[in-house]
Design a protein around this motif. Structure first.
Motif, PDB file in Angstrom:
ATOM      1  N   ALA A  45       0.830  -1.208   0.000  1.00 36.23           N
ATOM      2  CA  ALA A  45       0.000   0.000   0.000  1.00 36.23           C
ATOM      3  C   ALA A  45       0.865   1.257   0.000  1.00 36.23           C
ATOM      4  O   ALA A  45       0.604   2.207  -0.744  1.00 36.23           O
ATOM      5  N   ILE A  46       1.904   1.286   0.809  1.00 34.65           N
ATOM      6  CA  ILE A  46       2.791   2.440   0.863  1.00 34.65           C
ATOM      7  C   ILE A  46       3.517   2.619  -0.462  1.00 34.65           C
ATOM      8  O   ILE A  46       3.683   3.742  -0.947  1.00 34.65           O
ATOM      9  N   GLY A  47       3.932   1.526  -1.067  1.00 33.27           N
ATOM     10  CA  GLY A  47       4.636   1.592  -2.341  1.00 33.27           C
ATOM     11  C   GLY A  47       3.812   2.179  -3.465  1.00 33.27           C
ATOM     12  O   GLY A  47       4.353   2.680  -4.447  1.00 33.27           O
ATOM     13  N   LYS A  48       2.494   2.145  -3.333  1.00 38.20           N
ATOM     14  CA  LYS A  48       1.608   2.702  -4.358  1.00 38.20           C
ATOM     15  C   LYS A  48       1.382   4.202  -4.200  1.00 38.20           C
ATOM     16  O   LYS A  48       0.829   4.836  -5.087  1.00 38.20           O
ATOM     17  N   LEU A  49       1.810   4.751  -3.068  1.00 34.03           N
ATOM     18  CA  LEU A  49       1.644   6.181  -2.849  1.00 34.03           C
ATOM     19  C   LEU A  49       2.576   6.963  -3.777  1.00 34.03           C
ATOM     20  O   LEU A  49       3.675   6.508  -4.092  1.00 34.03           O
ATOM     21  N   PRO A  50       2.172   8.159  -4.172  1.00 36.84           N
ATOM     22  CA  PRO A  50       3.081   9.016  -4.945  1.00 36.84           C
ATOM     23  C   PRO A  50       4.347   9.329  -4.135  1.00 36.84           C
ATOM     24  O   PRO A  50       4.319   9.347  -2.897  1.00 36.84           O
ATOM     25  N   LEU A  51       5.425   9.599  -4.837  1.00 38.76           N
ATOM     26  CA  LEU A  51       6.729   9.802  -4.213  1.00 38.76           C
ATOM     27  C   LEU A  51       6.717  10.845  -3.099  1.00 38.76           C
ATOM     28  O   LEU A  51       7.233  10.604  -2.010  1.00 38.76           O
ATOM     29  N   ARG A  52       6.132  11.998  -3.334  1.00 39.80           N
ATOM     30  CA  ARG A  52       6.159  13.044  -2.311  1.00 39.80           C
ATOM     31  C   ARG A  52       5.375  12.627  -1.066  1.00 39.80           C
ATOM     32  O   ARG A  52       5.775  12.938   0.053  1.00 39.80           O
ATOM     33  N   GLN A  53       4.278  11.902  -1.240  1.00 37.39           N
ATOM     34  CA  GLN A  53       3.525  11.417  -0.081  1.00 37.39           C
ATOM     35  C   GLN A  53       4.362  10.406   0.695  1.00 37.39           C
ATOM     36  O   GLN A  53       4.408  10.453   1.934  1.00 37.39           O
ATOM     37  N   ARG A  54       5.011   9.487  -0.006  1.00 38.41           N
ATOM     38  CA  ARG A  54       5.876   8.505   0.666  1.00 38.41           C
ATOM     39  C   ARG A  54       6.998   9.197   1.422  1.00 38.41           C
ATOM     40  O   ARG A  54       7.311   8.849   2.561  1.00 38.41           O
ATOM     41  N   THR A  55       7.601  10.195   0.791  1.00 39.07           N
ATOM     42  CA  THR A  55       8.713  10.913   1.410  1.00 39.07           C
ATOM     43  C   THR A  55       8.258  11.633   2.678  1.00 39.07           C
ATOM     44  O   THR A  55       8.946  11.594   3.696  1.00 39.07           O
ATOM     45  N   VAL A  56       7.096  12.256   2.643  1.00 33.47           N
ATOM     46  CA  VAL A  56       6.568  12.935   3.831  1.00 33.47           C
ATOM     47  C   VAL A  56       6.388  11.932   4.973  1.00 33.47           C
ATOM     48  O   VAL A  56       6.744  12.215   6.118  1.00 33.47           O
ATOM     49  N   LEU A  57       5.859  10.750   4.674  1.00 31.43           N
ATOM     50  CA  LEU A  57       5.664   9.754   5.742  1.00 31.43           C
ATOM     51  C   LEU A  57       6.986   9.311   6.347  1.00 31.43           C
ATOM     52  O   LEU A  57       7.098   9.171   7.564  1.00 31.43           O
ATOM     53  N   VAL A  58       8.001   9.083   5.526  1.00 32.38           N
ATOM     54  CA  VAL A  58       9.318   8.687   6.057  1.00 32.38           C
ATOM     55  C   VAL A  58       9.885   9.800   6.922  1.00 32.38           C
ATOM     56  O   VAL A  58      10.351   9.548   8.043  1.00 32.38           O
TER      57      VAL A  58
END
Length: 172
Positions: A110-123
């Protein structure tokens, strides 16, 4: 300046590689990301010398921007669909329900399907404990955009993981 960067790499290199791994889910790509960031910093310093107050923080910022640049160009570390690690420890707080209802692989899918900027914000938010202002500086955007990206990412994860938990036989 070169000595400062090398000294920082000697002492904080493993932490930077771990940060790169959180963003890319690949040890090799994490090393490449750190190398690219250091090369960019040294190139910048040759063109316009100046003191950088916090070299490690600046390196993380350059890593995030390099990741986004590579993604926009359609190559490099951002192409992976499993581009994050270790948010699982924070996922229950972030997503808002018991993540034990889904397994780690489902969460990363599920996380891998998020757009890059959204994933980066979560990290940055949940693994690096960065503030919205720090994330905004790293992403070169307003802090309101950071909150919006995080909100959309968590909404998407919540919906996906709730659907997965209620229908475990179906893949996400």
């Amino acid at each position: 300046m070169v000595d400062d960067v090398l000294d920082m790499l000697h002492h904080r290199g493993p932490a930077l590689i771990a940060f790169g791994h959180q963003l890319t889910r690949s040890s090799t790509e994490a090393h490449d990301l750190v190398q690219e960031a250091v090369a960019r910093i040294l190139t910048r310093q040759r063109r316009s010398p100046g003191r950088i107050d916090d070299i490690e923080a600046y390196t993380r910022t350059v890593m995030v921007r390099a990741l986004i640049d590579n993604h926009r160009r359609g190559h490099g570390v951002a192409d992976r669909t499993d581009a994050l690690t270790e948010i699982h420890d924070h996922a229950e707080e972030a997503v808002g329900f018991d993540v034990r209802l889904v397994d780690r692989d489902q969460l990363w899918t599920a996380i891998g399907k998020l757009p890059l900027r959204q994933r980066t914000v979560l990290v940055l938010r949940y693994y690096q404990d960065a503030t919205d202002l720090e994330i905004a500086a790293d992403l070169n955007c307003p802090s309101g955009t950071v909150r919006s990206l995080a909100s959309r990412a968590l909404f998407t994860l919540r919906a996906q993981l709730t659907r997965t938990a209620s229908h475990p036989q179906e893949s996400p």
